[in-house]
Design a protein around this motif. Structure first.
Motif, PDB file in Angstrom:
ATOM      1  N   GLN A 230     -11.972   4.427   5.311  1.00 57.44           N
ATOM      2  CA  GLN A 230     -11.152   4.545   4.372  1.00 57.44           C
ATOM      3  C   GLN A 230     -11.989   5.073   3.117  1.00 57.44           C
ATOM      4  O   GLN A 230     -12.856   4.498   2.669  1.00 57.44           O
ATOM      5  CB  GLN A 230     -10.194   3.344   3.890  1.00 57.44           C
TER       6      GLN A 230
ATOM      7  N   GLY B 269      -3.626  -0.252  -8.447  1.00 54.68           N
ATOM      8  CA  GLY B 269      -4.877  -0.435  -7.914  1.00 54.68           C
ATOM      9  C   GLY B 269      -5.458  -0.758  -9.474  1.00 54.68           C
ATOM     10  O   GLY B 269      -6.598  -0.202  -9.840  1.00 54.68           O
TER      11      GLY B 269
ATOM     12  N   ILE C  97     -13.182   5.493  -0.623  1.00 52.77           N
ATOM     13  CA  ILE C  97     -13.450   4.771  -1.862  1.00 52.77           C
ATOM     14  C   ILE C  97     -13.242   5.710  -2.872  1.00 52.77           C
ATOM     15  O   ILE C  97     -14.276   6.520  -3.221  1.00 52.77           O
ATOM     16  CB  ILE C  97     -14.719   4.116  -1.548  1.00 52.77           C
TER      17      ILE C  97
ATOM     18  N   ARG D 188       0.798  -1.198  -0.211  1.00 60.45           N
ATOM     19  CA  ARG D 188      -0.033  -0.142  -0.012  1.00 60.45           C
ATOM     20  C   ARG D 188       0.675   1.410   0.182  1.00 60.45           C
ATOM     21  O   ARG D 188       0.365   2.395  -0.297  1.00 60.45           O
ATOM     22  CB  ARG D 188      -1.022  -0.084   1.088  1.00 60.45           C
TER      23      ARG D 188
ATOM     24  N   PRO E 116      -6.548  -5.393  -6.477  1.00 60.37           N
ATOM     25  CA  PRO E 116      -6.031  -4.255  -7.146  1.00 60.37           C
ATOM     26  C   PRO E 116      -4.593  -4.387  -7.468  1.00 60.37           C
ATOM     27  O   PRO E 116      -3.504  -4.143  -6.811  1.00 60.37           O
ATOM     28  CB  PRO E 116      -6.121  -3.409  -5.954  1.00 60.37           C
TER      29      PRO E 116
ATOM     30  N   ASP F 286     -11.944  -0.148  -5.172  1.00 62.42           N
ATOM     31  CA  ASP F 286     -11.611  -0.064  -3.837  1.00 62.42           C
ATOM     32  C   ASP F 286     -12.733  -0.684  -2.825  1.00 62.42           C
ATOM     33  O   ASP F 286     -12.291  -1.365  -1.917  1.00 62.42           O
ATOM     34  CB  ASP F 286     -11.511   1.516  -3.586  1.00 62.42           C
TER      35      ASP F 286
ATOM     36  N   ASN G  76     -11.875  -4.603  -1.208  1.00 58.93           N
ATOM     37  CA  ASN G  76     -11.926  -4.391   0.189  1.00 58.93           C
ATOM     38  C   ASN G  76     -12.802  -5.295   0.870  1.00 58.93           C
ATOM     39  O   ASN G  76     -12.698  -6.296   1.790  1.00 58.93           O
ATOM     40  CB  ASN G  76     -12.426  -3.049   0.742  1.00 58.93           C
TER      41      ASN G  76
END
Length: 510
Positions: free
Chosen positions: A363, A235, A365, A205, A244, A370, A374
């Motif tokens: 978090q 991503g 989006i 990340r 991603p 995303d 997730n």
């Protein structure tokens, strides 16, 4: 693979540019030296002709040119020599059924050649069906624990009967497949060994486009091959939104699959998995599974021997500027919910078509990927907090995730009254659903689009589509459509039923 001529031409061009740059710099320095000599001569002549000054003046000190900025490249040799010891070569042997040989005739038992063909194990003479023919494959992997746990791709070991791991010190071990997950293309192997070198794991990340990365693997069986490049993007959504992917320009070829992608600190940040190619070889587009994803899968496999993926029970679309304008968003960020499965965690939580998920557990989006990734990498039973944009404001919705293996069905739309008219501003000719159409299609409410022109046709609306909602508002009369459109300034988001699919289509009306 590109031809040698193309490679040579590009290399020569780069060398030419480098030499031209050096030539320009040298010329500039030389000209500057000549100018200094001229200035010095003129100054001396003027001093001789002029009267002596009353007091001597010290000459001004010369100013040295500023040193050129230096760029330090990463030490790839250190990474290859130290962490490359944890990279392994994987050989796979599997078996597939072979069919009957078309060039061998079917013979009765009393035929003189029957025994001859039977000895060659043709299935028609020995009974028992087709034979197993060995299939060979190869890939790469890397050691993540000193006791022999290895990460690789699921597709490397798919259908394998035997898996052999070869270490950098040339030792070979028979490996056991502890588990694999086709959704993320991650597999975990185990060999019976101790005190093995381990590849340190980083955080994918934290990767940024332009960052240097290094791959080690066995392309085309060439063991311990080192290639380098930069992160092109992060991503990337390549298939169903489960992973991603990291995109790089590192040279990756068949046989690199399952090998590690290192950052400049020598930490594994990805597993090399796929390439985009029209030739079968490297073309500058390589994709790696983030190590953060792979570690989650590894931990589940080691703990339980299997992998579970969670689901929310929605289909999502990307938010473009047209959608942002339609729903009153300041920026085109979020995941637009196109449909909700009946009986799913999303329905139980109260999510609706037209909701836009802006955050999950705090978090942001940014894209629909995303949200999808997730959720997919969570476990069934986990609770998530969703910040949802609905009717021009944010609302908080809590949901308990279900199991991705459970199947759901779409919830029917609520019954509404219907009328007949058209909506010229959108370029749509609309009529209500007939009772027989409702029964046959399973669509409880909406308006049939008889014709699409102008802005709607340009956006992709087609005759035969069923208009279900506008900007998230269910519609069953043209008056309802007109009311919503009248309040819109730039564009509207139409929820369309096309066959068995529901999709949002943005239509600009400004």
């Amino acid at each position: 693979m590109p031809n040698q001529g193309a490679v040579t031409a590009i290399t020569a061009k780069r060398l030419t540019l480098a030499l031209c740059a050096a030539g320009v710099v040298g010329g500039a320095v030389g000209a500057l030296a000549v100018n200094h000599n001229n200035v010095a001569a003129e100054t001396a002549a003027a001093a001789a002709a002029a009267p002596a000054p009353a007091a001597s003046v010290a000459p001004a000190p010369s100013v040295a040119p500023a040193p050129a900025a230096t760029v330090t490249l990463p030490d790839f040799t250190r990474i290859a020599a130290t962490n490359g010891k944890a990279v392994v070569n994987i050989r796979v042997v599997g078996g597939i059924k072979t069919g009957n040989r078309a060039d061998v005739p079917s013979l009765p038992r009393n035929h003189p050649l029957y025994e001859f063909f039977r000895q060659f194990q043709d299935p028609r003479f020995g009974g028992g069906g087709g034979r197993e023919a060995p299939v060979f494959g190869a890939g790469s992997g890397f050691i993540v624990s000193p006791d022999g746990v290895i990460l690789t791709n699921a597709h490397v070991v798919k259908g394998a009967d035997e898996v052999t791991v070869k270490l950098q010190d040339r030792r070979e071990f028979r490996a056991k497949v502890l588990g694999s997950d086709a959704r993320t293309d991650v597999a975990v192997l185990k060999i019976d060994a101790k005190n093995l070198p381990v590849a340190p794991l980083g955080k994918s990340r934290n990767l940024a486009p332009g960052e240097w990365v290094l791959a080690i693997g066995s392309p085309y069986g060439l063991e311990s091959t080192v290639t380098a490049g930069v992160v092109s993007a992060t991503g990337r959504n390549l298939s169903d939104g489960q992973v991603p992917f990291i995109q790089t320009d590192v040279a990756i070829n068949p046989g690199n699959s399952g090998g590690p992608l290192f950052n400049t600190r020598g930490e594994v940040v990805g597993i090399n998995s796929q390439i985009y190619s029209q030739t079968g070889g490297y073309q500058g587009l390589a994709f790696s599974i983030p190590i953060d994803v792979a570690v989650k899968i590894k931990d589940q496999i080691i703990a339980t021997g299997k992998v579970q993926h969670a689901k929310l029970g929605v289909s999502v679309q990307e938010i473009g500027q047209d959608f942002a304008d339609s729903f009153g968003l300041e920026s085109p960020d979020g995941a637009l919910i196109a449909s909700v499965e009946r009986g799913s965690p999303a329905e139980r939580a109260g999510l609706k078509s037209g909701d836009i998920v802006r955050r999950i557990n705090g978090q942001p989006i940014v894209s629909s990927l995303d949200l999808s990734s997730n959720i997919a990498l969570s476990k069934p039973g986990e609770k998530v907090a969703l910040d949802v944009w609905r009717d021009g404001k944010l609302v908080r919705i809590d949901a308990t995730l279900g199991d991705a293996n459970e199947k759901g069905r779409r919830a029917p739309q609520e019954e509404l009254a219907s009328n007949s008219d058209n909506s010229a501003r959108l370029g749509l000719a609309l009529r209500p659903l007939e009772p027989i159409e409702r029964r046959q299609s399973g669509i409880a409410s909406g308006l049939v689009i008889e014709d699409a022109s102008g802005a709607a046709a340009i956006a992709g609306v087609e005759p035969g589509d069923v208009l279900i909602s506008v900007n998230g508002r269910p519609v069953n009369t043209v008056g309802q459509v007109r009311d919503v459109v009248a309040k819109a300034s730039k564009s509207v988001a139409l929820l369309i039923q096309r066959g068995s699919d529901k999709i949002f289509i943005p239509v600009r009306i400004g």
